[in-house]
Design a protein around this motif. Structure first.
Motif, short mmCIF file in Angstrom:
data_model
loop_
_atom_site.label_atom_id
_atom_site.label_comp_id
_atom_site.label_asym_id
_atom_site.label_seq_id
_atom_site.Cartn_x
_atom_site.Cartn_y
_atom_site.Cartn_z
N ASP A 163 -0.03 55.05 14.53
CA ASP A 163 0.00 56.38 13.91
C ASP A 163 0.96 57.33 14.63
O ASP A 163 1.77 58.00 13.99
CB ASP A 163 -1.39 57.01 13.86
N ILE A 164 0.86 57.39 15.94
CA ILE A 164 1.72 58.33 16.68
C ILE A 164 3.18 57.93 16.52
O ILE A 164 4.05 58.79 16.36
CB ILE A 164 1.31 58.40 18.17
N ASP A 165 3.48 56.65 16.51
CA ASP A 165 4.86 56.22 16.26
C ASP A 165 5.34 56.69 14.89
O ASP A 165 6.49 57.09 14.74
CB ASP A 165 4.98 54.70 16.36
N GLU A 166 4.46 56.65 13.89
CA GLU A 166 4.82 57.15 12.56
C GLU A 166 5.15 58.64 12.62
O GLU A 166 6.11 59.10 12.00
CB GLU A 166 3.68 56.92 11.55
N GLY A 167 4.35 59.41 13.34
CA GLY A 167 4.60 60.85 13.48
C GLY A 167 5.91 61.13 14.21
O GLY A 167 6.70 61.97 13.79
N LEU A 168 6.13 60.42 15.31
CA LEU A 168 7.38 60.60 16.06
C LEU A 168 8.59 60.20 15.23
O LEU A 168 9.63 60.88 15.25
CB LEU A 168 7.34 59.77 17.36
N ASN A 169 8.46 59.13 14.48
CA ASN A 169 9.54 58.67 13.61
C ASN A 169 9.83 59.70 12.52
O ASN A 169 10.99 59.99 12.22
CB ASN A 169 9.18 57.32 12.99
N ALA A 170 8.78 60.27 11.94
CA ALA A 170 8.97 61.30 10.90
C ALA A 170 9.64 62.54 11.49
O ALA A 170 10.55 63.11 10.87
CB ALA A 170 7.64 61.67 10.26
N ALA A 171 9.21 62.97 12.67
CA ALA A 171 9.81 64.14 13.31
C ALA A 171 11.30 63.90 13.55
O ALA A 171 12.14 64.77 13.29
CB ALA A 171 9.10 64.46 14.62
N ALA A 172 11.64 62.73 14.03
CA ALA A 172 13.04 62.40 14.30
C ALA A 172 13.83 62.27 13.00
O ALA A 172 14.99 62.68 12.92
CB ALA A 172 13.13 61.12 15.12
N ALA A 173 13.20 61.70 11.98
CA ALA A 173 13.91 61.44 10.72
C ALA A 173 14.41 62.71 10.05
O ALA A 173 15.41 62.68 9.33
CB ALA A 173 12.99 60.68 9.76
N VAL A 174 13.73 63.83 10.28
CA VAL A 174 14.13 65.08 9.65
C VAL A 174 14.83 66.01 10.63
O VAL A 174 14.89 67.23 10.41
CB VAL A 174 12.95 65.77 8.94
N GLY A 175 15.38 65.46 11.69
CA GLY A 175 16.18 66.24 12.63
C GLY A 175 17.48 66.66 11.96
O GLY A 175 18.05 65.92 11.15
N ASP A 176 17.94 67.86 12.30
CA ASP A 176 19.18 68.38 11.69
C ASP A 176 20.36 67.45 11.88
O ASP A 176 21.17 67.29 10.98
CB ASP A 176 19.52 69.76 12.29
N ASP A 177 20.47 66.83 13.06
CA ASP A 177 21.61 65.95 13.30
C ASP A 177 21.60 64.75 12.35
O ASP A 177 22.62 64.40 11.77
CB ASP A 177 21.66 65.50 14.76
N ARG A 178 20.43 64.15 12.15
CA ARG A 178 20.36 63.01 11.23
C ARG A 178 20.62 63.43 9.79
O ARG A 178 21.31 62.72 9.05
CB ARG A 178 18.99 62.34 11.34
N LEU A 179 20.07 64.57 9.39
CA LEU A 179 20.28 65.03 8.02
C LEU A 179 21.74 65.38 7.77
O LEU A 179 22.30 65.04 6.72
CB LEU A 179 19.37 66.23 7.72
#
Length: 194
Positions: A137-153
């Motif tokens: 679960d925590i990995d899913e949360g961390l992955n989601a937080a990173a996935a919507v980072g401004d740099d990635r977007l």
């Protein structure tokens, strides 16, 4: 999430008022104007409601590569983190900072967003203490937080990254602040303005 914050804020003698969750597809009206799917999830302080286009959860999984129920819960907890900021007067202080120094608007926005990520982590911390988390679960949360980072977007949209136009923080910042809240479980650890 709201029960967590009701308890945390009660310990600080701050009354908690529930935020309403508005789930929609494509478009709806909010106290802050028209809510469209292109905006992503958001909190409107004028009506104290969290708006989530259900299509965003599909996008979170397919486009951003962040599947899982805890990834979705992170998004909701982040938006409710903005509600907590509103109840504590943090958002009003941030608006004053932005008005006093218009050139700081994006930087202040990033600080608010990272703090909301940290507040989402605090909810994750309390959820773990109640033994409600599953492995991963925590990995899913961390992955989601990173996935919507401004740099990635930005990189996905234009192939370039412009840090001065960030409004939410980088993938590394977002996951780090979520993790900080999760690890400490303390509001004081979420001072992104200090």
């Amino acid at each position: 999430v709201q029960n967590t914050w009701r308890s945390i804020l009660a310990d600080r003698h701050v009354p908690y008022q529930d935020a309403e969750l508005v789930l929609f597809r494509d478009m709806t009206q909010s106290g802050c104007g028209t809510a469209e799917s292109t905006m992503g999830p958001f909190y409107c302080p004028l009506d104290q409601k969290v708006y989530i286009d259900l299509g965003f959860y599909d996008e979170l999984q397919r486009r951003f590569g962040a599947p899982g129920d805890f990834a979705q819960a992170y998004v909701l907890a982040h938006e409710l983190g903005h509600h907590v900021q509103h109840l504590l007067g943090i958002d009003a202080q941030a608006r004053r900072l932005q008005r006093a120094n218009p050139g700081s608007e994006n930087a202040v926005s990033v600080r608010l967003e990272l703090q909301a990520d940290c507040f989402a982590g605090i909810w994750g911390h309390t959820t773990e203490q109640r033994r409600l988390l599953s492995e991963g679960d925590i990995d899913e949360g961390l992955n989601a937080a990173a996935a919507v980072g401004d740099d990635r977007l930005q990189r996905a949209a234009t192939g370039r990254v412009n840090t001065e136009s960030f409004t939410h923080g980088s993938a590394a910042q977002r996951s780090a602040w979520f993790k900080r809240g999760f690890t400490t479980g303390q509001i004081e650890a979420c001072d992104t303005f200090g």
